[in-house]
Structures are given as C-alpha cells and as structure tokens.
Design a protein around this motif. Structure first.
Motif, short mmCIF file in Angstrom:
data_model
loop_
_atom_site.label_atom_id
_atom_site.label_comp_id
_atom_site.label_asym_id
_atom_site.label_seq_id
_atom_site.Cartn_x
_atom_site.Cartn_y
_atom_site.Cartn_z
N SER A 170 8.96 -14.48 -6.33
CA SER A 170 9.25 -13.24 -5.60
C SER A 170 9.73 -12.19 -6.60
O SER A 170 10.26 -12.53 -7.67
CB SER A 170 10.33 -13.48 -4.54
N PRO A 171 9.55 -10.89 -6.27
CA PRO A 171 10.00 -9.83 -7.20
C PRO A 171 11.50 -9.91 -7.45
O PRO A 171 12.26 -10.47 -6.64
CB PRO A 171 9.62 -8.54 -6.46
N PRO A 172 11.98 -9.36 -8.54
CA PRO A 172 13.42 -9.33 -8.82
C PRO A 172 14.18 -8.58 -7.72
O PRO A 172 13.64 -7.67 -7.09
CB PRO A 172 13.52 -8.59 -10.16
N ILE A 173 15.40 -8.96 -7.52
CA ILE A 173 16.20 -8.34 -6.46
C ILE A 173 16.50 -6.88 -6.79
O ILE A 173 16.55 -6.03 -5.91
CB ILE A 173 17.52 -9.12 -6.27
N ASN A 174 16.67 -6.57 -8.07
CA ASN A 174 17.17 -5.24 -8.43
C ASN A 174 16.11 -4.15 -8.40
O ASN A 174 16.40 -2.99 -8.64
CB ASN A 174 17.83 -5.27 -9.81
N MET A 175 14.86 -4.49 -8.11
CA MET A 175 13.85 -3.43 -8.02
C MET A 175 12.62 -3.98 -7.31
O MET A 175 12.34 -5.19 -7.34
CB MET A 175 13.50 -2.87 -9.39
N TYR A 179 8.57 0.14 -9.02
CA TYR A 179 8.88 0.34 -10.43
C TYR A 179 8.40 -0.78 -11.32
O TYR A 179 8.25 -0.59 -12.52
CB TYR A 179 10.40 0.51 -10.59
N ILE A 180 8.13 -1.95 -10.76
CA ILE A 180 7.62 -3.05 -11.57
C ILE A 180 6.14 -2.82 -11.85
O ILE A 180 5.35 -2.59 -10.93
CB ILE A 180 7.82 -4.41 -10.86
N VAL A 207 -0.36 -10.07 -15.24
CA VAL A 207 -0.94 -9.75 -13.94
C VAL A 207 -0.27 -8.52 -13.38
O VAL A 207 0.79 -8.09 -13.85
CB VAL A 207 -0.79 -10.94 -12.97
N GLY A 208 -0.88 -7.92 -12.35
CA GLY A 208 -0.37 -6.71 -11.75
C GLY A 208 0.86 -6.93 -10.91
O GLY A 208 1.27 -8.06 -10.61
N ASN A 209 1.43 -5.83 -10.46
CA ASN A 209 2.72 -5.91 -9.76
C ASN A 209 2.58 -6.45 -8.35
O ASN A 209 3.57 -6.83 -7.72
CB ASN A 209 3.40 -4.54 -9.72
N GLU A 230 6.85 -20.20 -17.42
CA GLU A 230 7.80 -19.10 -17.41
C GLU A 230 7.13 -17.83 -16.88
O GLU A 230 5.96 -17.56 -17.16
CB GLU A 230 8.36 -18.84 -18.81
N VAL A 231 7.90 -17.05 -16.15
CA VAL A 231 7.44 -15.78 -15.58
C VAL A 231 8.54 -14.75 -15.77
O VAL A 231 9.73 -15.06 -15.66
CB VAL A 231 7.11 -15.93 -14.07
N ARG A 232 8.15 -13.52 -16.06
CA ARG A 232 9.10 -12.42 -16.13
C ARG A 232 8.43 -11.14 -15.61
O ARG A 232 7.20 -11.00 -15.68
CB ARG A 232 9.60 -12.19 -17.54
N ALA A 233 9.23 -10.24 -15.08
CA ALA A 233 8.73 -8.94 -14.64
C ALA A 233 8.86 -7.95 -15.79
O ALA A 233 9.71 -8.09 -16.67
CB ALA A 233 9.51 -8.46 -13.43
N TYR A 234 8.02 -6.93 -15.78
CA TYR A 234 8.13 -5.88 -16.79
C TYR A 234 7.84 -4.52 -16.16
O TYR A 234 7.14 -4.41 -15.14
CB TYR A 234 7.19 -6.13 -17.97
#
Length: 525
Positions: A170-175, A179-180, A207-209, A230-234
């Motif tokens: 799931s997307p990060p809580i803070n955004m 914006y991702i 991959v896309g947002n 591992e996964v991270r948002a950018y």
C-alpha cells in the motif's frame, strides 16, 4: 525684519495667521513618519510530511503591533557549494517578497514560493507600517520531505507447485499517489553467509504510482531459494526507505498430493520431483503433457495425444532399475560390447531413460508402413553422440545447442545436422551413422563428454533393403536406387573392424532410450 507672530516666530505673519512676507508654520514643520515596526516574534517553520508544503507562523511585533498594516515574507535556499544564500525567486522585487494582511499571522508556502524539498531553506518575515519596513525575522529549516516506507508489504506464493510469487503493498501513509511518482522493486538472493548485501543503486524494476502489485516467476526468481524482496516509494525529489520481506521460494514435487520440495541437484539444477521414485510413479499414472493431471495408463490422455504430436512435445521417463525393461537393456548393452574394446561399463549402476516423443514415433511408423511389406523389419542400433548435461539427474532436456543426446531425443535426427558432426571422416558419405555394437558407439561419446558420464542412444531402425559395402565410399550421397540404407560390413580385407549402418532419411530412425553410465564403473567377470 520684525516678528509678527509670536507662536511661530515667522517674520511677516500675524498671530491670526495672516500672510506677512514670511512662511507659514505648516510649511516649515516636516510630516511626521510612522515609527519603524519591531521584529515579528516566535517565527515557526513547520514542514508538512504529506506534501511539499511549509507553514510559517509568527506573533506580531512587541512594539507597533496595532499599527502594522501588512507582513512580508520570503524564502531562499542555501547554496552550500558557493557558501552563499541564493534567492529562489528572481522576478519582481529583488529579493521577491509576498505580502499578506496584518490580520494574517500564518502562511503556507509551496513550490511556487521557492520551497525545494531536501534542501536547507531560510524563511524570513517582517512587519510593515505603510511603507515603513520592519526588521526581518529569520528562521532556517531543512525541507526533509520524502516518502515513508510502503505499508502492508507482503510476498505471497499462492501455489507451491509453481515458483511464482506476488508482491503487494500500500502507498506510504504520509502521502498519496498525487505526489508519489512510482515505486522501485529489487530482490537479492541469500548467499551462503545469510547475507543480502548488494549495491544500493541496484534496481530490478521501476513501476508507476498506480501499481501496488507485481508478479515474479522464473527466471527472475529461482525455486528452492531464499530472497529478500524490497520496495520503496519515490517522488520527483527523493526516495523513501526500503521495505523488506524475506521469502523462501518453495517448489513442491510434481506428483499430486506430495508436499515435499523438489530435489535440488548438483550445480543448482532442480528436478521436477522430490525423488526418482515419485517421477516413476507420476509417469505410470498421469498424462505427461504439461499442465495435465489426468490419470491414464498411456503416456498421454485422450485429450492431449494429438496436441502432443502437433506441438512436438517430448520428454523422458526414468526406467525403474528393478523392471524387466531395464534389465534387458543392460543385458543387451553388455552382450553387444566387443571384448576387444576393453571392459564394458556397468550400465546397471547407471541410468536408463525412456524417450517419449509422439511426433517422431508417428513419423517413424508412417515411414515403416511405406516400405514393402517384407521390408518392414525392425532392428535395434546404438548411436553415440555428445552429452553436455546431466539429463540423468534432472530428467529434463537441456537447452544446450551442442548436446547431441538431448537434441536427438527431443527432435529426432535432424537432416540439417547431417554431415556437420565433429567426426570429419565419414566412410560412406554424409548420413546418420549407427552401430549394432555398443562398444563402437561408445567411441563417439568418449572425446566429447566433459566428465565420466557418457550417453548412448538406443534406437529402433527400419533399414528396409540394405546395400552392403565392404570398402570405403566417401562420395556416396545415399543408397542406390531400390535400396533404403547402406551397411558397412566388416571383412577380413576391408577397413571396418565392426559393422555400421548409414541412413539418409531421419524418419527411418526412432530414438527409444538414453543409456547413461560412468566409465569408472565396469562389469567384473
């Protein structure tokens, strides 16, 4: 000149304010300017972790607060390389300021105001009384705006019968997705030291947002192996922290009902079964066509016989060492070994695989039926060729292009390969050479194998009418008219020590078994 006005002491003006050659009092006294406002108090900078937004808040100055007409604010980032402070905004006033009403003591700044994520910024606010400017109040803050780790990250293998995993998050809580920009995915196989070290810039995929799931299977992941996923948002400015999950990729035995992982063979190869016993049980009960688990006593169920022929599907089946077929093949191999060639390898301690190739079998039977009725006899011959894999362990054909054993077993004898063997000397011209002696065929495996394991193909041959020769005929391009094969015969004065047969039509040969054995194990008298 006398003074006519005692209040202003201006010459020529009366006490009543009449004009008397002098200047009036109002003209001599300069307009009184507003007092300079003091600095704003308690300037606070708050960075919003959910979006690239900064909030400035302040209290009015201690002196002149009631006379303040407006507040001005500005933002600039620090250029550390130059050691200077560089104003972000370049248009308008230099430095450009933004004004708000005196009733406003809080503003939100975004990218348009010069807020740059991941930079050290200086924020300044001052009070205004009319056109009189107060002193700037300064506050510095680092715009540490980056995504939090993704939420609910899981790695799931829904079916252990297949090395197939699904990544979900799931997307990060803070955004949110506004914006991702996307997500980075990477994985690393655990080494012998249980370490997952890898370079920080290794990205397997991006991959896309809107993507929050990914499916991985071979060859990206290998079964019976433990990975760190591992996964991270950018965003446009920064990357979040990696979120990690470790997972061992199971791959259960192909036999239905068996929940044991497949056998891990030497060199990292993986069998389809947990044991040779289960491979034989599967072949005896189930259809061999990929994905089919219908029970049948034949190699293929009724639904897949034609499909197996049309697709050219082929495979191998392990022959039970206790079966009559295995013992008979070993017996004939030893019987067909010429003693003059040295001790016979002990095939009993090796592996025998039955070749299942319905397309080649159909081609062979069709050719055989086309021969004259009294020429349809069936004979058994051996063919020695290269072995570049351990098909005896994997029970699967390799993809090596120069592995003759797998190539012939998988596709039959190929006319395009005729004459392109590493054996340059061909006594009877180009053709497919086979021998009735296992020892003679063994000679053509010895120099091509990389270890002590050798492979010989035992084939059914429909020779038809034979053309016998005792002398070399290297220019021969096929049997004479009316004949179907060429047989080189051993004779007292001829060059051949042992007989051999040459065929030019691949349909006349059906590979039946692969005999695999070690030259370190021999029959003892």
């Amino acid at each position: 000149m006398g003074i006519c006005c005692s209040c202003c002491r201006c010459p020529g003006q009366s006490r009543s304010g009449h004009n008397c050659q002098g200047t009036s009092t109002a003209a001599l006294i300069a307009p009184q300017q507003p007092a300079k406002p003091g600095q704003v108090q308690n300037l606070r900078v708050t960075v919003d972790p959910r979006r690239p937004t900064v909030t400035l808040a302040w209290d009015p100055p201690a002196n002149g607060a009631n006379d303040v007409t407006a507040y001005e604010y500005r933002c600039r980032k620090e250029e550390r390389s130059a050691g200077l402070l560089d104003w972000i905004s370049t248009s308008g006033r230099s430095p450009q300021t933004h004004s708000v009403s005196y009733l406003v003591t809080s503003v939100r700044l975004m990218k348009d105001h010069g807020v740059v994520p991941l930079t050290m910024c200086t924020f300044e606010v001052r009070a205004m009384i009319g056109t009189v400017e107060g002193y700037w109040k300064l506050e510095r803050a680092f715009i540490d705006w980056k995504p939090d780790p993704v939420e609910n990250f899981t790695v799931t293998q829904h079916n252990p019968k297949s090395p197939y995993v699904v990544l979900n998050w799931s997307p990060p809580i803070n955004m949110g997705t506004e914006y991702i920009k996307g997500y980075d995915i990477r994985l690393k196989q655990r080494d012998n030291l249980n370490s997952y070290d890898y370079s920080s810039d290794f990205i397997m995929d991006r991959v896309g947002n809107t993507t929050t799931t990914m499916e991985l299977t071979t060859p990206v992941v290998t079964a019976l192996t433990t990975y760190a996923f591992e996964v991270r948002a950018y965003t446009d400015y920064s990357e979040g922290e990696w979120c990690r999950e470790t997972k061992h990729i199971d791959w259960y035995c192909k036999l239905p009902g068996c929940n044991v992982n497949r056998e891990l063979l030497t060199g990292g190869r993986i069998s389809e079964f947990c044991s040779r016993k289960h491979s034989r049980e599967y072949a005896a009960q189930y259809c061999l066509f990929p994905g089919c688990i219908n029970k049948t006593r034949n190699d293929f169920c009724e639904n897949h016989v034609e499909q197996a022929i049309q697709t050219g599907f082929s495979t191998v089946v392990d022959v039970d060492p206790d079966s009559r077929v295995f013992k008979d093949l070993c017996k004939h191999f030893r019987k067909d070994w010429a003693e003059a060639k040295g001790p016979c390898p002990d095939v009993n301690k090796g592996t025998i695989l039955r070749i299942v190739n319905p397309a080649v079998s159909e081609r062979f039977e069709k050719y055989r039926k086309g021969l004259p009725l009294f020429r349809r006899g069936l004979e058994h011959y051996y063919h020695g060729t290269k072995l570049k894999c351990r098909v005896d362990e994997t029970l699967m054909f390799c993809k090596t292009t120069d592995c003759g054993v797998c190539g012939i077993a998988k596709r039959g004898f190929d006319p395009q390969k005729m004459g392109k063997s590493d054996v340059k000397f061909q006594r009877f011209g180009e053709g497919f050479y086979l021998a009735p002696n296992s020892s003679k065929s063994h000679d053509y495996t010895r120099e091509y194998t990389s270890d002590t394991i050798h492979g010989i193909l035992q084939c059914d041959v429909a020779p038809g009418k034979k053309h016998n020769l005792e002398q070399n005929a290297r220019d021969l391009q096929g049997p004479p008219e009316g004949y179907h094969s060429v047989v080189g015969k051993h004779s007292r004065h001829g060059p051949l020590n042992y007989d051999e047969i040459v065929l030019h039509n691949p349909a006349a040969i059906r590979p039946c078994y692969i005999l695999l054995y070690s030259t370190l194990q021999y029959y003892t008298v």
